[in-house]
Design a protein around this motif. Structure first.
Motif, PDB file in Angstrom:
ATOM      1  N   GLY A  33     -22.307  96.168  39.282  1.00 21.14           N
ATOM      2  CA  GLY A  33     -21.335  97.187  39.308  1.00 21.14           C
ATOM      3  C   GLY A  33     -20.001  95.198  39.000  1.00 21.14           C
ATOM      4  O   GLY A  33     -20.560  94.130  39.606  1.00 21.14           O
ATOM      5  N   SER A  52     -18.466 100.320  37.217  1.00 16.66           N
ATOM      6  CA  SER A  52     -20.269 100.645  37.702  1.00 16.66           C
ATOM      7  C   SER A  52     -21.131  99.976  37.061  1.00 16.66           C
ATOM      8  O   SER A  52     -20.542 100.049  35.885  1.00 16.66           O
ATOM      9  N   SER A  53     -22.198  99.678  37.286  1.00 14.69           N
ATOM     10  CA  SER A  53     -24.080  99.575  36.831  1.00 14.69           C
ATOM     11  C   SER A  53     -24.165 100.921  35.849  1.00 14.69           C
ATOM     12  O   SER A  53     -24.936 100.750  34.883  1.00 14.69           O
ATOM     13  N   SER A  54     -24.186 102.222  37.233  1.00 18.56           N
ATOM     14  CA  SER A  54     -25.141 102.834  36.869  1.00 18.56           C
ATOM     15  C   SER A  54     -24.737 103.782  35.361  1.00 18.56           C
ATOM     16  O   SER A  54     -25.416 104.283  34.589  1.00 18.56           O
ATOM     17  N   ASP A  55     -23.197 104.052  35.676  1.00 20.02           N
ATOM     18  CA  ASP A  55     -23.209 105.309  34.514  1.00 20.02           C
ATOM     19  C   ASP A  55     -21.120 105.298  34.444  1.00 20.02           C
ATOM     20  O   ASP A  55     -21.238 105.798  33.474  1.00 20.02           O
ATOM     21  N   THR A  57     -18.944 104.608  35.650  1.00 20.17           N
ATOM     22  CA  THR A  57     -17.556 104.499  36.072  1.00 20.17           C
ATOM     23  C   THR A  57     -16.336 103.577  36.533  1.00 20.17           C
ATOM     24  O   THR A  57     -17.287 102.280  36.093  1.00 20.17           O
ATOM     25  N   ARG A 101     -24.365  97.374  44.153  1.00 15.89           N
ATOM     26  CA  ARG A 101     -24.200  98.103  44.492  1.00 15.89           C
ATOM     27  C   ARG A 101     -23.216  99.398  44.731  1.00 15.89           C
ATOM     28  O   ARG A 101     -22.458  99.903  45.477  1.00 15.89           O
ATOM     29  N   THR A 103     -20.371 102.389  42.761  1.00 17.80           N
ATOM     30  CA  THR A 103     -21.607 103.459  42.362  1.00 17.80           C
ATOM     31  C   THR A 103     -19.902 104.332  42.407  1.00 17.80           C
ATOM     32  O   THR A 103     -19.427 104.268  42.276  1.00 17.80           O
ATOM     33  N   ARG A 104     -20.225 105.995  41.555  1.00 17.92           N
ATOM     34  CA  ARG A 104     -19.250 106.986  41.322  1.00 17.92           C
ATOM     35  C   ARG A 104     -19.011 107.021  42.827  1.00 17.92           C
ATOM     36  O   ARG A 104     -17.503 106.636  43.138  1.00 17.92           O
ATOM     37  N   ASP A 105     -19.354 107.192  43.390  1.00 17.56           N
ATOM     38  CA  ASP A 105     -18.458 107.632  45.090  1.00 17.56           C
ATOM     39  C   ASP A 105     -18.467 106.264  46.117  1.00 17.56           C
ATOM     40  O   ASP A 105     -17.778 106.845  46.777  1.00 17.56           O
ATOM     41  N   ASN A 106     -18.594 105.411  45.586  1.00 15.87           N
ATOM     42  CA  ASN A 106     -17.864 104.210  46.614  1.00 15.87           C
ATOM     43  C   ASN A 106     -17.023 102.650  46.198  1.00 15.87           C
ATOM     44  O   ASN A 106     -16.500 102.198  46.495  1.00 15.87           O
ATOM     45  N   ILE A 107     -16.963 103.278  44.520  1.00 16.16           N
ATOM     46  CA  ILE A 107     -15.968 102.399  43.960  1.00 16.16           C
ATOM     47  C   ILE A 107     -14.793 102.177  44.746  1.00 16.16           C
ATOM     48  O   ILE A 107     -14.531 101.161  44.083  1.00 16.16           O
TER      49      ILE A 107
END
Length: 129
Positions: A33, A52-55, A57, A101, A103-107
């Protein structure tokens, strides 16, 4: 060695546009991210935007939402921050930072605490007549 290099800063008139870049070396950017932060003289550091890196976000500070756009070009190992409708209060040194690290939850928390593992040296953006 993980390295981030910002570029693209400069002087622009109010209402103008600028695109700053964050180029990564020593690691593959798409696994990380990337956040953009800024700091003006005498002011606290502000988290501006993040992807983010994953999706994919994204996060934008209220002060830039609707004017700034973050994007990534994994082929070039680079993240961009397109800044439109610039205002004098956008004047600051802009830094990019990377962390694996995000993510959508911690951005949001990550941006508010600036909890990123690697940082660039910054690029100056000045908005003035």
């Amino acid at each position: 060695q993980l390295q981030l290099v910002e570029s693209g800063g400069g002087l622009v008139q109010p209402g103008g546009s600028l695109r700053v870049s964050c180029a990564a070396s020593g690691f593959t950017l798409n696994y990380y991210g990337i956040g953009w932060f800024r700091q003006a003289p005498g002011k606290e550091r502000e988290g501006v935007s993040c992807i983010s890196s994953s999706d994919g976000t994204t996060y934008y500070a209220a002060s830039v939402k609707g004017r700034f756009t973050i994007s990534r070009d994994n082929a070039k190992n680079t993240v961009y921050l397109q800044m439109n409708s610039l205002k004098p209060e956008d004047t600051a040194v802009y830094y990019c930072a990377a962390d694996p690290r995000i993510t959508r939850d911690n951005i949001v928390t990550k941006m508010r605490t600036a909890d990123f593992g690697s940082w660039g040296q910054g690029t100056q953006v000045t908005v003035s007549l």
